[in-house]
Design a protein around this motif. Structure first.
Motif, mmCIF file in Angstrom:
data_model
loop_
_atom_site.group_PDB
_atom_site.id
_atom_site.type_symbol
_atom_site.label_atom_id
_atom_site.label_comp_id
_atom_site.label_asym_id
_atom_site.label_seq_id
_atom_site.Cartn_x
_atom_site.Cartn_y
_atom_site.Cartn_z
ATOM 1 N N ARG A 1 0.829 -1.221 0.000
ATOM 2 C CA ARG A 1 0.000 0.000 0.000
ATOM 3 C C ARG A 1 0.860 1.266 0.000
ATOM 4 N N TRP A 2 2.033 1.204 0.607
ATOM 5 C CA TRP A 2 2.896 2.378 0.651
ATOM 6 C C TRP A 2 3.462 2.729 -0.721
ATOM 7 N N ALA A 3 3.481 1.767 -1.632
ATOM 8 C CA ALA A 3 3.925 2.083 -2.996
ATOM 9 C C ALA A 3 2.951 3.057 -3.657
ATOM 10 N N PHE A 4 1.653 2.865 -3.425
ATOM 11 C CA PHE A 4 0.665 3.778 -3.996
ATOM 12 C C PHE A 4 0.682 5.135 -3.300
ATOM 13 N N VAL A 5 1.008 5.169 -2.017
ATOM 14 C CA VAL A 5 1.167 6.444 -1.325
ATOM 15 C C VAL A 5 2.306 7.243 -1.973
ATOM 16 N N LEU A 6 3.387 6.553 -2.312
ATOM 17 C CA LEU A 6 4.498 7.211 -3.005
ATOM 18 C C LEU A 6 4.026 7.815 -4.328
#
Length: 400
Positions: free
Chosen positions: A167-172
């Motif tokens: 999920r943190w990849a999409f936050v990036l």
């Protein structure tokens, strides 16, 4: 009245901002590709279903390309570049927070609707804002930005998924789009932009490009090369995750460093096209990718990486040449021509991200390569038979 030339500094700054827009688009575009096995396990879906997180976005890009190009011919380039970068933030966060597979796919589809406002419009901005003799090399830089964005997207997604969760990849991706949207507010408006009298006129101009065999050939090359490319790189994570390779998510992401070959080949392709013509470069690039694909069947990690480097080198050489060919051969309504090219390109990519999954389920990696090879042969035929020019494309000629 003749438009006065811009300073080298202003020209470089404008090109850099367009490249940032393209970088943001491609970072968001390919975030799931390296982590498809992770998403498949998270949501309990098959490889071909997991690939929909790539193909639905690309389908959204294909459809939106037909709108964004003519719309920018009507209202201008900068408003869409800024607006689409900022708007991309919302669906990126939806993907990061998605509680179910359908919600993630919906977010990906909406992301795709905003991407052409950065890619197709960026090409049109370059084609009309800069001196004709520099367009080919600047579009080589544009393609290099797409390569870098795709590389960063896949590498970072794999590393972030392994370290902190997918999920943190999409936050990036959301944070990147927001930052680039703010930077684009400093982009100078195109000094040579002449608005279409109405959207109907813009669409009529866009469709008129379909009467040019050379442009149709360029569209066919784009469709074929991206089908083949997406076939390989969408199912590559499933291939290398299994024996004899056994790569982890982070290692899968690092495999995408082979995209760096495109950073080298894209500018070289512009210079070579000025000497031998764009048709020869497209055929050579596609042929290189075709031969390299066969070597990925060998059960050796070093040979796999070498083959993927060669495949990327050839593919991006053909892509940058086809992009410049279409942008410079179009007579008027250049955003419309770029939109048609991107429509064909992304329809090919959407199909290439999904259809080979059916072959992968039945025949493994060999089935994926068979479809990729067929697409590359079709692209080589289109380039050889349709992309004829009496002289090298003006956008790829050396600067005086």
């Amino acid at each position: 009245m003749r438009t006065p030339p811009a300073s080298e500094h202003a020209t470089g700054a404008a090109a850099a901002l367009v490249y940032l827009a393209v970088l943001a688009a491609f970072i968001n575009m390919y975030l799931p590709q390296a982590i498809l096995p992770v998403l498949g396990r998270e949501f309990g879906v098959s490889p071909s279903t997991a690939s929909l997180s790539v193909s639905v976005m690309i389908l959204g890009i294909a459809v939106s390309s037909l709108v964004m190009g003519p719309l920018s011919d009507r209202i201008g380039r900068k408003p869409l570049l800024v607006g689409c970068a900022l708007a991309l933030t919302g669906p990126s966060l939806v993907c990061a927070l998605a509680p179910s597979w359908p919600v993630l796919l919906a977010g990906r589809l909406v992301q795709g609707l905003f991407i052409p406002g950065l890619t197709a419009v960026g090409v049109a901005y370059i084609a009309e804002e800069f001196p004709e003799g520099r367009v080919g090399r600047l579009l080589g830089g544009y393609v290099a930005a797409t390569v870098l964005g795709g590389l960063l997207s896949r590498v970072l997604a794999g590393l972030i998924a392994e370290a902190a969760g997918w999920r943190w990849a999409f936050v990036l991706g959301a944070a990147n789009a927001l930052a680039v949207g703010g930077a684009l507010t400093r982009l100078r408006p195109s000094r040579r932009f002449v608005p279409s009298s109405a959207l109907r006129g813009a669409y009529a101009g866009m469709l008129a490009h379909l009467r040019s065999p050379r442009l149709v050939g360029g569209f066919a090359v784009g469709f074929s090369l991206f089908f083949a490319f997406m076939a390989v790189f969408t199912y590559l994570p499933f291939y290398v995750e299994a024996p004899p390779f056994g790569f982890s998510p982070g290692e899968v992401g690092l495999v995408y460093l082979v995209y760096a070959a495109g950073v080298v080949s894209s500018p070289l392709a512009g210079a070579l096209a000025a000497r031998v013509g764009p048709r020869g470069v497209m055929v050579l690039g596609l042929g290189t990718a075709l031969v390299a694909g066969g070597f990925t069947l060998l059960p050796s990690a070093p040979l796999l990486i070498a083959a993927l480097l060669a495949l990327c080198f050839g593919n991006f050489a053909a892509q940058s040449t086809a992009t410049a060919f279409v942008a410079t051969q179009a007579e008027g309504e250049r955003a419309g021509a770029s939109a048609l090219y991107l429509f064909a390109y992304y329809v090919g990519g959407s199909l290439g991200a999904f259809v080979p999954g059916l072959a992968f389920a039945r025949s493994g990696w060999g089935g994926v390569l068979l479809l990729s090879t067929a697409a590359l042969l079709a692209g080589m035929s289109a380039a050889a038979l349709l992309c004829r020019a009496d002289e090298p494309v003006s956008g790829t000629q050396p600067s005086p």
